[in-house]
Write a protein that holds these residues in place. Structure first.
Motif, PDB file in Angstrom:
ATOM      1  N   SER B  14      -3.276  -3.685   2.380  1.00 15.91           N
ATOM      2  CA  SER B  14      -4.017  -2.441   2.112  1.00 15.91           C
ATOM      3  C   SER B  14      -3.942  -1.439   3.264  1.00 15.91           C
ATOM      4  O   SER B  14      -4.282  -0.272   3.090  1.00 15.91           O
ATOM      5  CB  SER B  14      -5.487  -2.749   1.817  1.00 15.91           C
ATOM      6  OG  SER B  14      -6.143  -3.187   2.993  1.00 15.91           O
ATOM      7  N   LEU B 125      -8.442  -2.244  -3.349  1.00 13.76           N
ATOM      8  CA  LEU B 125      -7.009  -2.133  -3.048  1.00 13.76           C
ATOM      9  C   LEU B 125      -6.365  -3.525  -2.927  1.00 13.76           C
ATOM     10  O   LEU B 125      -7.018  -4.534  -3.147  1.00 13.76           O
ATOM     11  CB  LEU B 125      -6.816  -1.367  -1.728  1.00 13.76           C
ATOM     12  CG  LEU B 125      -7.457   0.018  -1.613  1.00 13.76           C
ATOM     13  CD1 LEU B 125      -7.222   0.574  -0.214  1.00 13.76           C
ATOM     14  CD2 LEU B 125      -6.913   0.966  -2.671  1.00 13.76           C
ATOM     15  N   SER B 126      -5.128  -3.523  -2.540  1.00 16.15           N
ATOM     16  CA  SER B 126      -4.329  -4.736  -2.362  1.00 16.15           C
ATOM     17  C   SER B 126      -5.044  -5.799  -1.527  1.00 16.15           C
ATOM     18  O   SER B 126      -5.768  -5.483  -0.579  1.00 16.15           O
ATOM     19  CB  SER B 126      -3.015  -4.341  -1.673  1.00 16.15           C
ATOM     20  OG  SER B 126      -2.290  -5.485  -1.307  1.00 16.15           O
ATOM     21  N   GLN B 149      -6.674  -0.282  -7.563  1.00 21.04           N
ATOM     22  CA  GLN B 149      -5.269   0.070  -7.340  1.00 21.04           C
ATOM     23  C   GLN B 149      -4.416  -0.726  -8.333  1.00 21.04           C
ATOM     24  O   GLN B 149      -4.648  -1.919  -8.535  1.00 21.04           O
ATOM     25  CB  GLN B 149      -4.866  -0.283  -5.894  1.00 21.04           C
ATOM     26  CG  GLN B 149      -3.467   0.183  -5.533  1.00 21.04           C
ATOM     27  CD  GLN B 149      -3.023  -0.333  -4.154  1.00 21.04           C
ATOM     28  OE1 GLN B 149      -3.757  -1.033  -3.475  1.00 21.04           O
ATOM     29  NE2 GLN B 149      -1.810   0.030  -3.771  1.00 21.04           N
ATOM     30  N   CYS B 154       0.621  -2.779  -5.688  1.00 20.33           N
ATOM     31  CA  CYS B 154       0.056  -3.511  -4.545  1.00 20.33           C
ATOM     32  C   CYS B 154       1.079  -4.432  -3.908  1.00 20.33           C
ATOM     33  O   CYS B 154       1.865  -5.061  -4.601  1.00 20.33           O
ATOM     34  CB  CYS B 154      -1.111  -4.399  -4.993  1.00 20.33           C
ATOM     35  SG  CYS B 154      -2.563  -3.498  -5.478  1.00 20.33           S
ATOM     36  N   ARG B 157      -1.232  -8.783  -5.185  1.00 17.43           N
ATOM     37  CA  ARG B 157      -2.003  -8.319  -6.345  1.00 17.43           C
ATOM     38  C   ARG B 157      -3.243  -9.156  -6.656  1.00 17.43           C
ATOM     39  O   ARG B 157      -4.004  -8.820  -7.571  1.00 17.43           O
ATOM     40  CB  ARG B 157      -1.094  -8.203  -7.563  1.00 17.43           C
ATOM     41  CG  ARG B 157      -0.254  -9.460  -7.858  1.00 17.43           C
ATOM     42  CD  ARG B 157       0.917  -9.136  -8.758  1.00 17.43           C
ATOM     43  NE  ARG B 157       0.461  -8.680 -10.058  1.00 17.43           N
ATOM     44  CZ  ARG B 157       1.177  -7.878 -10.864  1.00 17.43           C
ATOM     45  NH1 ARG B 157       2.353  -7.445 -10.482  1.00 17.43           N
ATOM     46  NH2 ARG B 157       0.709  -7.516 -12.032  1.00 17.43           N
ATOM     47  N   THR B 160      -6.812  -7.221  -6.688  1.00 13.71           N
ATOM     48  CA  THR B 160      -6.989  -6.222  -7.749  1.00 13.71           C
ATOM     49  C   THR B 160      -7.051  -6.903  -9.116  1.00 13.71           C
ATOM     50  O   THR B 160      -7.862  -6.527  -9.959  1.00 13.71           O
ATOM     51  CB  THR B 160      -5.845  -5.200  -7.721  1.00 13.71           C
ATOM     52  OG1 THR B 160      -4.595  -5.889  -7.664  1.00 13.71           O
ATOM     53  CG2 THR B 160      -5.953  -4.269  -6.529  1.00 13.71           C
TER      54      THR B 160
END
Lengths: 292, 187
Positions: B14, B125-126, B149, B154, B157, B160
């Motif tokens: 991120s 986020l990631s 996200q 990403c 992943r 997320t």
């Protein structure tokens, strides 16, 4: 540790009922504790006990030993060996040299929790040749953590992460990066990987004087002792302004002139008493200039 | 509306995304932005400086009980939980790590959701763990806006995808779309 699945399962109303129940049944008053932190801790205790708030409060009222255990669970704090290496470097290079010439040094760890900070300090003092003339005092609200501190035995796997801190603080010099000291762990503690323990050596275990103490309501836990240095890190974050001021006054009244108070990395002193201290980073010095 | 806030949670992968967001966020962004990011050990110190180089807005690591001000990005300090109190100031905690994380994204999000209710936008986020999923659910439960996200955007992943599984998600966006969203909030 992984049983956190309901971020906000209790309401402000529940929290008030909990505070009231504790206040009625014991000498503890959490009403001026930081609300979010207290809520979070209460949720953890509920989840550890697999209980729901109403039944929990009823039991607090009826069962004294359960009440005592709950208070201990609520007030427990986590810490590590040499937490925040920059603070330890500051102590080593900027603070302790100022008091190194004194005939006797008094240090108080206020809110010592399970003792990692106390042992870190003693190790550093020993490396600086100051341990013998230093008196180490340590206090906490929670008698269980004091027992853990006295034993000086910690989980190896958890503290493994913090041996990095040990290296950083004791072996490296930020003012002289090329120069690395040799300091062996075995001088200070035994690591037993099978039992998963780090055990502090007995000359360190025996040194401190511990006492159960409530910072908010009680006077100096070691009557007659004036301190060269007080460490109170990550304790006042659980108090509101009013309680913080009480604690700062207690410290002020018991620190020697030119003595210092060290707070946590992200704590600061506000309120009337702050004008009596000279601030240097996380350090508050009771200077002669401000206290003629 | 002056009482809005945005909170961003991120972990492995991120950092570059956060840098891009901060380098393109409008200078006049009118709300506080909370950043709760897991840190690698070697970036425990100097993280604010690293983020500040490219940021359009001021970045601070708040002290305990600091008042929250608009137009500032607040980074959760290393090794503490960052909580947002209902009276719009910060509270730090050195309580034990949650899901091996301190700061815990779940905790920061949940406390911010409670304080800001439907005026909060939460962005995940990631990351390589599932921290943040329950926090984003708390944002949704208080009728805040939830953004994740796009897992395809990403580096990692897990975080997320876990958030999408757990919470009601309003928008799944690429980094550029997140930046556009924040620009639009600025008006």
């Amino acid at each position: 540790m992984d049983n956190f699945d309901t971020p906000l399962s209790i309401s402000e109303e529940d929290l008030k009922r909990f505070i009231e129940a504790i206040k009625t049944a014991s000498t503890y008053d959490f009403s001026e504790y930081s609300e979010k932190s207290l809520m979070r801790r209460l949720e953890k205790v509920l989840s550890d006990n697999q209980m729901e708030i109403s039944g929990f409060i009823d039991r607090l009222k009826q069962d004294t030993s359960f009440l005592e255990k709950t208070i201990k669970d609520i007030t427990v704090n986590t810490t590590e060996l040499f937490r925040d290496p920059t603070a330890w470097h500051m102590l080593k290079y900027n603070v302790l040299p100022l008091i190194a010439q004194n005939d006797e040094i008094n240090i108080w760890h206020a809110g010592c929790s399970t003792g990692q900070e106390v042992y870190s300090m003693m190790i550093m003092l020993n490396e600086m040749g100051l341990l013998n003339k230093t008196n180490i005092y340590a206090s906490d609200l929670n008698s269980d953590v004091i027992e853990t501190a006295k034993k000086g035995v910690y989980k190896y796997r958890f503290n493994l992460l913090y041996l990095d801190n040990f290296d950083k603080v004791l072996k490296e010099n930020p003012h002289d990066p090329g120069n690395k000291a040799e300091v062996s762990y075995s001088k200070y503690f035994d690591i037993n990987k099978v039992k998963d323990t780090i055990s502090m050596n007995s000359f360190l275990q025996k040194k401190p004087l511990y006492k159960k103490h409530d910072l908010v309501t009680e006077p100096n836990p070691f009557p007659g002792v004036a301190y060269d240095l007080i460490l109170c890190r990550n304790v006042i974050i659980y108090f509101n302004y009013n309680l913080q001021n009480k604690v700062f006054s207690l410290f002020f009244n018991n620190i020697k002139i030119n003595g210092a108070l060290l707070l946590g990395m992200h704590e600061s002193m506000l309120g009337p008493i702050s004008s009596r201290f000279e601030k240097k980073g996380q350090l508050y010095i009771k200077s002669k200039k401000l206290n003629p | 509306m002056t009482n809005k806030a945005v909170i961003i949670g991120g972990s492995a992968g991120s950092f570059q995304v956060v840098i891009r967001i901060l380098s393109q966020i409008p200078k006049s962004f009118p709300y506080p932005l909370f950043l709760c990011l897991h840190r690698l050990k070697h970036v425990r110190e100097g993280f604010v400086e690293a983020l500040s180089i490219k940021s359009n807005i001021t970045i601070l690591e708040p002290n305990d009980k600091d008042r929250i001000k608009p137009g500032i990005a607040y980074l959760a300090p290393s090794n503490y939980h960052l909580l947002i109190e209902p009276e719009f100031h910060f509270a730090l905690s050195s309580g034990e790590p949650i899901n091996h994380s301190r700061p815990s994204i779940d905790l920061s999000f949940a406390s911010a959701a409670y304080a800001y209710r439907n005026n909060l936008t939460g962005i995940i986020l990631s990351g390589a763990n599932k921290d943040g999923a329950l926090g984003l659910k708390a944002v949704a439960d208080f009728e805040g806006t939830t953004i994740v996200q796009d897992p395809n955007d990403c580096q990692i992943r897990t975080m997320t995808e876990s958030a999408i599984k757990t919470a009601r998600v309003d928008h799944v966006l690429s980094t550029d779309q997140i930046i556009a969203f924040l620009a639009k909030m600025t008006g």
